[in-house]
Scaffold this motif. Structure first.
Motif, PDB file in Angstrom:
ATOM      1  N   THR A 221       0.826  -1.205   0.000  1.00 21.10           N
ATOM      2  CA  THR A 221       0.000   0.000   0.000  1.00 21.10           C
ATOM      3  C   THR A 221       0.857   1.249   0.000  1.00 21.10           C
ATOM      4  OG1 THR A 221      -1.763  -1.170   1.195  1.00 21.10           O
ATOM      5  CG2 THR A 221      -1.815   1.234   1.225  1.00 21.10           C
ATOM      6  N   ALA A 222       1.885   1.274   0.847  1.00 23.83           N
ATOM      7  CA  ALA A 222       2.758   2.444   0.918  1.00 23.83           C
ATOM      8  C   ALA A 222       3.493   2.674  -0.399  1.00 23.83           C
ATOM      9  CB  ALA A 222       3.755   2.280   2.064  1.00 23.83           C
ATOM     10  N   LEU A 223       3.876   1.603  -1.075  1.00 27.86           N
ATOM     11  CA  LEU A 223       4.622   1.720  -2.330  1.00 27.86           C
ATOM     12  C   LEU A 223       3.729   2.086  -3.507  1.00 27.86           C
ATOM     13  CD1 LEU A 223       6.955  -1.347  -1.808  1.00 27.86           C
ATOM     14  CD2 LEU A 223       7.723   1.027  -1.976  1.00 27.86           C
ATOM     15  N   SER A 224       2.461   1.659  -3.465  1.00 32.08           N
ATOM     16  CA  SER A 224       1.558   1.921  -4.589  1.00 32.08           C
ATOM     17  C   SER A 224       0.602   3.079  -4.339  1.00 32.08           C
ATOM     18  CB  SER A 224       0.750   0.662  -4.917  1.00 32.08           C
ATOM     19  OG  SER A 224      -0.074   0.291  -3.826  1.00 32.08           O
ATOM     20  N   GLN A 225       0.307   3.363  -3.064  1.00 30.93           N
ATOM     21  CA  GLN A 225      -0.617   4.441  -2.701  1.00 30.93           C
ATOM     22  C   GLN A 225      -0.007   5.277  -1.577  1.00 30.93           C
ATOM     23  OE1 GLN A 225      -3.505   4.772  -4.336  1.00 30.93           O
ATOM     24  NE2 GLN A 225      -3.467   2.840  -5.448  1.00 30.93           N
ATOM     25  N   PRO A 226       1.144   5.883  -1.805  1.00 29.73           N
ATOM     26  CA  PRO A 226       1.854   6.558  -0.707  1.00 29.73           C
ATOM     27  C   PRO A 226       1.097   7.724  -0.087  1.00 29.73           C
ATOM     28  CG  PRO A 226       2.840   7.096  -2.825  1.00 29.73           C
ATOM     29  CD  PRO A 226       1.865   5.996  -3.085  1.00 29.73           C
ATOM     30  N   SER A 227       0.162   8.306  -0.817  1.00 30.95           N
ATOM     31  CA  SER A 227      -0.566   9.454  -0.279  1.00 30.95           C
ATOM     32  C   SER A 227      -1.433   9.068   0.910  1.00 30.95           C
ATOM     33  CB  SER A 227      -1.441  10.089  -1.365  1.00 30.95           C
ATOM     34  OG  SER A 227      -2.425   9.175  -1.829  1.00 30.95           O
ATOM     35  N   PHE A 228      -1.773   7.777   1.040  1.00 28.41           N
ATOM     36  CA  PHE A 228      -2.593   7.326   2.161  1.00 28.41           C
ATOM     37  C   PHE A 228      -1.783   7.098   3.434  1.00 28.41           C
ATOM     38  CE2 PHE A 228      -5.583   6.115  -1.215  1.00 28.41           C
ATOM     39  CZ  PHE A 228      -6.791   6.491  -0.651  1.00 28.41           C
ATOM     40  N   VAL A 229      -0.465   6.998   3.323  1.00 27.76           N
ATOM     41  CA  VAL A 229       0.355   6.506   4.434  1.00 27.76           C
ATOM     42  C   VAL A 229       1.283   7.616   4.932  1.00 27.76           C
ATOM     43  CG1 VAL A 229       1.932   4.696   5.198  1.00 27.76           C
ATOM     44  CG2 VAL A 229       0.268   4.209   3.383  1.00 27.76           C
ATOM     45  N   GLU A 230       0.987   8.127   6.125  1.00 35.08           N
ATOM     46  CA  GLU A 230       1.852   9.149   6.716  1.00 35.08           C
ATOM     47  C   GLU A 230       3.117   8.523   7.290  1.00 35.08           C
ATOM     48  OE1 GLU A 230       1.268  11.325  10.704  1.00 35.08           O
ATOM     49  OE2 GLU A 230       0.539  12.747   9.196  1.00 35.08           O
ATOM     50  N   ARG A 231       2.955   7.379   7.959  1.00 33.94           N
ATOM     51  CA  ARG A 231       4.062   6.616   8.518  1.00 33.94           C
ATOM     52  C   ARG A 231       3.735   5.141   8.368  1.00 33.94           C
ATOM     53  NH1 ARG A 231       7.670   8.984  12.473  1.00 33.94           N
ATOM     54  NH2 ARG A 231       7.504  11.258  12.319  1.00 33.94           N
ATOM     55  N   LEU A 232       4.775   4.318   8.349  1.00 36.31           N
ATOM     56  CA  LEU A 232       4.598   2.887   8.108  1.00 36.31           C
ATOM     57  C   LEU A 232       5.359   2.082   9.150  1.00 36.31           C
ATOM     58  CD1 LEU A 232       3.753   0.494   6.197  1.00 36.31           C
ATOM     59  CD2 LEU A 232       5.911   0.900   4.978  1.00 36.31           C
ATOM     60  N   VAL A 233       4.681   1.084   9.731  1.00 29.45           N
ATOM     61  CA  VAL A 233       5.318   0.144  10.650  1.00 29.45           C
ATOM     62  C   VAL A 233       5.116  -1.262  10.106  1.00 29.45           C
ATOM     63  CG1 VAL A 233       5.474  -0.744  13.004  1.00 29.45           C
ATOM     64  CG2 VAL A 233       4.835   1.654  12.624  1.00 29.45           C
ATOM     65  N   VAL A 234       6.214  -1.974   9.885  1.00 25.52           N
ATOM     66  CA  VAL A 234       6.179  -3.339   9.350  1.00 25.52           C
ATOM     67  C   VAL A 234       6.691  -4.269  10.451  1.00 25.52           C
ATOM     68  CG1 VAL A 234       6.977  -4.873   7.537  1.00 25.52           C
ATOM     69  CG2 VAL A 234       6.616  -2.439   7.041  1.00 25.52           C
TER      70      VAL A 234
END
Length: 346
Positions: free
Chosen positions: A180-193
């Motif tokens: 999601t972060a790689l394809s829709q980055p506008s939705f993701v302010e920060r990412l935790v994997v």
């Protein structure tokens, strides 16, 4: 460059290319781990030792171990229409960007119930926990790939008028979060994997064994739920040796009108197991703040993965929680929560 956002290649893992690029195709990499005093999370300076694979198999319920291939497999063409996902909302009093949790394979949104309540109390932020398609109370569909799960999540966020979130995904959910972060980055302010990486993974033999064992379970109708669980566990025991794994799988046992069944779509999971073990190819990068959080006793976030993490997530930080297995949020919930809060509110 914004303050506090140094590229992975220029800070903690500054010499990854030199150390690990030539080893990406080798069978084993030996690395060392430096624990900085007794803190809740441990930052990685060079790497961490790889525990025996048996330990990984014991703690791996929704995750998988390494695999050589990368491409998506024999799956059917993705559906263009997303499915409606089941979710729980934990309302906070603050107006900050909400936290959205994605579970792993065979899991559900209830895996993060206690974590979500604690984060609402301590941060004031709204928290959502989401059931992936074919899991929990979400709809079933024959297609199960990271492309369609990403589209499902985008559809849900649009439905809820959430323009941006902090996305937190464990195992399979971590791969969905990365995609999601790689394809829709506008939705993701920060990412935790959480305890997974953007490299193909495997474990198909024992995972398929779990699926087949669950398919073979037969439970008489109109018996108490506690009895049904014992009957199901007895039938799983020959194929699923670890008690903790059996209990995790049994969270999917449901009763309707006196009849017992599995709420997860075993057929779709079985047909797309290779897709779930893989990770899509991306030539884009996610430039937002990213935390890869691993368990020190797990082998599913390895030093072998650092070059690909660096390529796709150049502002990533990699941390390990001491004495935690793959199920970090179950093993060390307080440390897990503290790590999330520190990352969300630096």
């Amino acid at each position: 460059m914004p303050a506090g956002r140094q590229k992975l290649s220029s800070c903690r893992l500054w010499d990854l290319n030199a150390r690990f690029l030539s080893a990406r195709h080798s069978s084993c990499i030996s690395a060392t781990m430096n624990f900085l005093s007794r803190v809740l999370t441990t930052r990685v300076l060079i790497g961490k030792p790889q525990p025996p694979s048996a330990a990984g198999a014991r703690c791996w319920f929704s995750a998988v171990s390494r695999l050589g291939g990368v491409t998506q497999s024999h799956s059917a063409a993705p559906s263009t229409s997303p499915v409606n996902l089941s979710y729980d909302v934990y309302d906070g009093k603050e107006d900050g960007v909400p936290l959205v949790f994605l579970h792993g394979l065979f899991g559900s949104k209830t895996n993060f119930h206690t974590i979500a309540k604690s984060l609402v109390q301590r941060t004031g932020r709204k928290v959502l926990t989401v059931d992936a398609r074919n899991h929990g109370n979400s709809k079933h569909h024959p297609v199960l790939t990271y492309e369609v799960m990403t589209n499902d999540l985008k559809h849900l966020l649009n439905q809820l008028h959430i323009g941006k979130c902090i996305l937190i995904g464990h195992s399979m959910g971590g791969k969905t979060a990365m995609a999601t972060a790689l394809s829709q980055p506008s939705f993701v302010e920060r990412l935790v994997v959480v305890d997974i990486s953007p490299v193909p993974t495997s474990g198909r033999t024992f995972m398929r064994g779990y699926i087949e064992a669950m398919k073979e379970v037969q439970i008489p109708s109109n018996i108490p739920r506690s009895t049904a669980r014992r009957v199901a566990e007895d039938q799983l025991r020959d194929h699923v040796k670890e008690r903790s794994v059996r209990h995790f799988l049994l969270t999917n046992l449901v009763e309707q009108n006196g009849h017992y069944s599995w709420r997860i779509n075993l057929e779709a999971i079985s047909n797309h197991l290779t897709d779930l073990m893989s990770f899509p190819k991306f030539n884009t990068t996610y430039e937002g703040p990213t935390l890869f959080l691993g368990g020190s006793n797990s082998e599913y976030l390895s030093s072998e993965d650092y070059p690909e993490i660096q390529r796709l997530f150049p502002y990533a930080d990699i941390q390990y929680i001491p004495d935690a297995s793959h199920w970090i949020h179950a093993d060390k919930p307080l440390d897990f929560i503290s790590s999330i809060i520190t990352f969300v509110q630096p």
